[in-house]
Design a protein around this motif. Sequence first.
Motif, PDB file in Angstrom:
ATOM      1  N   VAL A 117       0.835  -1.197   0.000  1.00  0.00           N
ATOM      2  CA  VAL A 117       0.000   0.000   0.000  1.00  0.00           C
ATOM      3  C   VAL A 117       0.870   1.248   0.000  1.00  0.00           C
ATOM      4  O   VAL A 117       1.742   1.418   0.848  1.00  0.00           O
ATOM      5  N   ASP A 118       0.645   2.096  -0.982  1.00  0.00           N
ATOM      6  CA  ASP A 118       1.318   3.391  -1.071  1.00  0.00           C
ATOM      7  C   ASP A 118       0.311   4.360  -1.696  1.00  0.00           C
ATOM      8  O   ASP A 118       0.162   4.420  -2.910  1.00  0.00           O
ATOM      9  N   ASP A 122      -0.174   5.163  -5.645  1.00  0.00           N
ATOM     10  CA  ASP A 122      -1.407   4.648  -6.227  1.00  0.00           C
ATOM     11  C   ASP A 122      -2.428   5.752  -6.500  1.00  0.00           C
ATOM     12  O   ASP A 122      -3.515   5.465  -6.998  1.00  0.00           O
ATOM     13  N   LEU A 123      -2.062   6.987  -6.173  1.00  0.00           N
ATOM     14  CA  LEU A 123      -2.940   8.147  -6.380  1.00  0.00           C
ATOM     15  C   LEU A 123      -4.292   7.974  -5.686  1.00  0.00           C
ATOM     16  O   LEU A 123      -5.339   8.343  -6.210  1.00  0.00           O
ATOM     17  N   VAL A 124      -4.255   7.391  -4.479  1.00  0.00           N
ATOM     18  CA  VAL A 124      -5.456   7.203  -3.672  1.00  0.00           C
ATOM     19  C   VAL A 124      -5.636   8.437  -2.807  1.00  0.00           C
ATOM     20  O   VAL A 124      -4.676   8.951  -2.231  1.00  0.00           O
ATOM     21  N   GLY A 125      -6.833   8.917  -2.750  1.00  0.00           N
ATOM     22  CA  GLY A 125      -7.090  10.082  -1.915  1.00  0.00           C
ATOM     23  C   GLY A 125      -8.512  10.118  -1.424  1.00  0.00           C
ATOM     24  O   GLY A 125      -9.405   9.525  -2.012  1.00  0.00           O
ATOM     25  N   ARG A 161      -3.720   1.695 -18.193  1.00  0.00           N
ATOM     26  CA  ARG A 161      -4.931   2.149 -17.506  1.00  0.00           C
ATOM     27  C   ARG A 161      -5.254   1.205 -16.352  1.00  0.00           C
ATOM     28  O   ARG A 161      -5.244  -0.011 -16.504  1.00  0.00           O
ATOM     29  N   VAL A 162      -5.562   1.796 -15.228  1.00  0.00           N
ATOM     30  CA  VAL A 162      -5.946   1.056 -14.034  1.00  0.00           C
ATOM     31  C   VAL A 162      -7.401   1.391 -13.738  1.00  0.00           C
ATOM     32  O   VAL A 162      -7.790   2.563 -13.797  1.00  0.00           O
ATOM     33  N   ARG A 163      -8.200   0.404 -13.444  1.00  0.00           N
ATOM     34  CA  ARG A 163      -9.590   0.661 -13.077  1.00  0.00           C
ATOM     35  C   ARG A 163      -9.607   1.379 -11.729  1.00  0.00           C
ATOM     36  O   ARG A 163      -9.038   0.913 -10.755  1.00  0.00           O
ATOM     37  N   ARG A 164     -10.240   2.535 -11.686  1.00  0.00           N
ATOM     38  CA  ARG A 164     -10.307   3.339 -10.466  1.00  0.00           C
ATOM     39  C   ARG A 164     -11.776   3.614 -10.149  1.00  0.00           C
ATOM     40  O   ARG A 164     -12.585   3.777 -11.040  1.00  0.00           O
TER      41      ARG A 164
END
Length: 174
Positions: A117-118, A122-125, A161-164
């Motif tokens: 987990v980063d 991973d552009l998680v916000g 592309r990553v499913r977000r």
Amino acid sequence: MGSADVLLHPVRLRIVQAFLGDRLLTTSDLREQLPDVPVATLYRHVAALVAGDVLQVVSERRVRGSVERTYRLPVGAGSVGPEEAATLSVEEHRQGFFAFVAGLLADFDRYLERGDVDLGRDLVGYRQAALYLSDDELRELITELGAVLAPRLANKPAGGRVRRIFSTVLMPGG
């Protein structure tokens, strides 16, 4: 049975979320996506979603003596429209919001359980902001956000592309 009746269940909401992004999935695919849901429960909820016109069968094929169906989520089927929302009770709205939040928490928990987990990489916000807007300004903002998102919602899976999952909640602040 209305969309709300079908969608107001945490497992069915998770199944619908698995289809976001114009995905075609079989129940085997769904079992991989939702490994914590017992197989019989998964089949029962998929059947309820099909019966409620939330999922569509797009193809069938024989696999080892049984029929494997491929499903898709028709555009707009995974949501409750304004007319139907107006008929829901306060408790039904509470239940629907709870199912939405429970699905969001489950998605985030599965992300955290991946191990590597980063959030930055991973552009998680997740964030919250208070906006002071008139009803007209809010409608304008919603229209502008729709215009920004529309071309990206049309993207198909491709290299890089990553499913977000993009989730929003909009409500008056106290």
